[in-house]
Design a protein around this motif. Structure first.
Motif, short mmCIF file in Angstrom:
data_model
loop_
_atom_site.label_atom_id
_atom_site.label_comp_id
_atom_site.label_asym_id
_atom_site.label_seq_id
_atom_site.Cartn_x
_atom_site.Cartn_y
_atom_site.Cartn_z
N LYS A 22 0.83 -1.22 0.00
CA LYS A 22 0.00 0.00 0.00
C LYS A 22 0.86 1.26 0.00
N GLN A 23 2.10 1.13 0.48
CA GLN A 23 2.95 2.32 0.63
C GLN A 23 3.84 2.56 -0.59
N ILE A 24 3.67 1.75 -1.64
CA ILE A 24 4.53 1.91 -2.82
C ILE A 24 3.70 2.50 -3.96
N ARG A 39 -9.62 -16.88 3.38
CA ARG A 39 -8.38 -16.11 3.62
C ARG A 39 -8.11 -15.18 2.43
N ALA A 40 -8.34 -15.69 1.22
CA ALA A 40 -8.14 -14.84 0.03
C ALA A 40 -9.10 -13.66 0.07
N GLN A 41 -10.33 -13.93 0.45
CA GLN A 41 -11.33 -12.84 0.50
C GLN A 41 -10.98 -11.81 1.58
N ALA A 42 -10.52 -12.30 2.73
CA ALA A 42 -10.16 -11.37 3.81
C ALA A 42 -8.97 -10.50 3.39
N ALA A 43 -8.01 -11.10 2.70
CA ALA A 43 -6.84 -10.32 2.25
C ALA A 43 -7.28 -9.27 1.23
N ALA A 44 -8.14 -9.69 0.29
CA ALA A 44 -8.62 -8.74 -0.73
C ALA A 44 -9.38 -7.59 -0.06
N SER A 46 -8.88 -6.43 2.91
CA SER A 46 -7.97 -5.53 3.62
C SER A 46 -7.18 -4.67 2.62
N TRP A 47 -7.04 -5.16 1.39
CA TRP A 47 -6.39 -4.33 0.35
C TRP A 47 -7.34 -3.22 -0.11
N GLY A 48 -8.62 -3.58 -0.20
CA GLY A 48 -9.61 -2.59 -0.69
C GLY A 48 -9.70 -2.68 -2.21
N GLY A 49 -10.55 -1.87 -2.81
CA GLY A 49 -10.69 -1.90 -4.27
C GLY A 49 -11.43 -3.14 -4.71
N ASN A 50 -11.21 -3.55 -5.96
CA ASN A 50 -11.97 -4.69 -6.47
C ASN A 50 -11.06 -5.81 -6.95
#
Ligand SMILES: NC(=O)c1ccc[n+]([C@@H]2O[C@H](COP(=O)([O-])OP(=O)(O)OC[C@H]3O[C@@H](n4cnc5c(N)ncnc54)[C@H](O)[C@@H]3O)[C@@H](O)[C@H]2O)c1
Length: 340
Positions: A22-24, A39-44, A46-50
């Motif tokens: 997120k910081q790059i 787990r994939a859904q939770a990571a997505a 936390s990233w946000g967006g689509n």
């Protein structure tokens, strides 16, 4: 430059990767892959967006055609995931250890070279300020030639998950950081090792969770390691507690913020010389720090035409080789050459 990544392995460590990414500027994660869809859904999320989610890394790479694979999966999945991504033209940043065997590691290096892609490892524990400050002090020569490095690593973490069933878990999953730090600090590689591994009574790990190793380094220095993941109480730092001895002085680092060095002064008695303390160099703006974020920044800079990252596979294999040689020594009871 805008770069798109797919991230595989959305377990405990993936949060650190997502936070770093997120910081790059210009970097986005377009897909998240895990065998466990939640787990994939939770990571997505936390990233946000689509971002997309899935359970099959190859299908995701074929669908999204990303520039980068971020590999944060378990070590057992590493070789297959990284090989497949490289063959599909991705640059790869991968968690440690870079492979499960030396043959796998060499294969991944060859594949990255043939594909003309950057392949680097998250050896994040060399990306911290104390390591950089100590390295600068040693390189200044004020302690004289480094003749030995010693470190102690004693903690008692209850991870659960893959580690508790893993063979050689301390050496493969943790000591790789410490061995890599010894190379980073001394500027020397390892030539040979003698190692003993054991699993103490009362251990909650199925296999060897403690180890002691003596390495011979290329410039003649000796590096000793004592470590355990079944050590309750009086825990050390995750970076280990270090003592480094040079021809003219010594340095100790508690693995946190306390770094002290002394060099020899005028003789005090027939038995001892006096010792005078030495200032540890402060942080430098050019220091490679910030852990995962720092490694990821250097990886992205390399893709954009900058220098090869410090933790590129071609270099990291020398730290991995220390681990694999230590394991071979522990299994054979013999002193073993560290071959890359
Ligand atoms: N650099 C560090 O400081 C540091 C710290 C912790 C962990 N790690 C490393 O990170 C890696 C992951 O560790 P963790 O603690 O997150 O483990 P974890 O078990 O919490 O997560 C690993 C995830 O990988 C998934 N996975 C397994 N096979 C897969 C496949 N073929 N495709 C996609 N996903 C797959 C699992 O379902 C799991 O969710 C390990 O290599 C570990 O050594 C590094």
């Amino acid at each position: 430059m805008s770069l798109r990544a797919v991230l595989t392995g959305c377990g405990a460590m993936s949060a650190g990767w997502i936070d770093a990414a997120k910081q790059i500027p210009g970097l986005s994660i377009a897909g998240f892959v895990d065998l466990d869809p939640r787990r994939a859904q939770a990571a997505a999320a936390s990233w946000g967006g689509n971002a997309q989610t899935g359970a099959d890394a190859v299908a995701m790479i074929d669908a999204l055609r990303p520039d980068i694979l971020f590999d944060v999966a378990v070590p057992m999945a590493r070789h297959t995931l990284v090989a497949q991504a490289l063959s599909r033209g991705c640059h790869v940043l991968t968690e440690k250890p870079m492979a499960e065997t030396m043959a796998q590691a060499a294969d991944l290096l060859a594949r990255a070279k043939a594909a003309g892609r950057i392949h680097a490892v998250i050896q994040n524990r060399r990306y911290i300020a104390p390591i950089r400050r100590i390295r600068r002090l040693l390189a200044s020569g004020v302690l004289g030639r480094v003749t030995s490095l010693h470190c102690d690593f004693f903690l008692g973490p209850h991870f659960g998950g893959f580690r508790e069933d893993m063979r050689h878990v301390l050496l493969l999953d943790m000591a790789i950081h410490t061995f890599d730090a010894a190379r980073c600090l001394s500027g020397q590689d390892a030539e040979a090792v003698y190692c003993r591994e054991w699993n103490p009574p009362g251990s909650w790990f199925a296999h060897e969770s403690s180890a002691a190793a003596i390495f011979e380094l290329t410039d003649g220095a000796v590096f000793t390691y004592r470590g355990s993941w079944v050590a309750q109480g009086l825990g050390t730092s995750w970076e280990s507690a270090w003592r480094i001895v040079g021809e003219r002085g010594s340095l100790v680092w508690d693995g946190h913020d306390d770094i002290r060095a002394e060099i020899v002064g005028p003789p005090r008695s027939h038995l001892f010389d006096t010792a005078q303390s030495v200032e540890i160099p402060p942080r430098d703006a050019e220091d490679r720090i910030d852990g995962h974020l720092g490694v990821m920044r250097d990886f992205v800079a390399a893709i954009e035409g900058g220098l090869q990252p410090e933790t590129r596979g071609e270099d990291n294999i020398k730290s991995f080789a220390m681990v694999m040689a230590a394991i071979r020594s522990a299994e054979s009871g013999m002193r073993v050459a560290v071959d890359v």
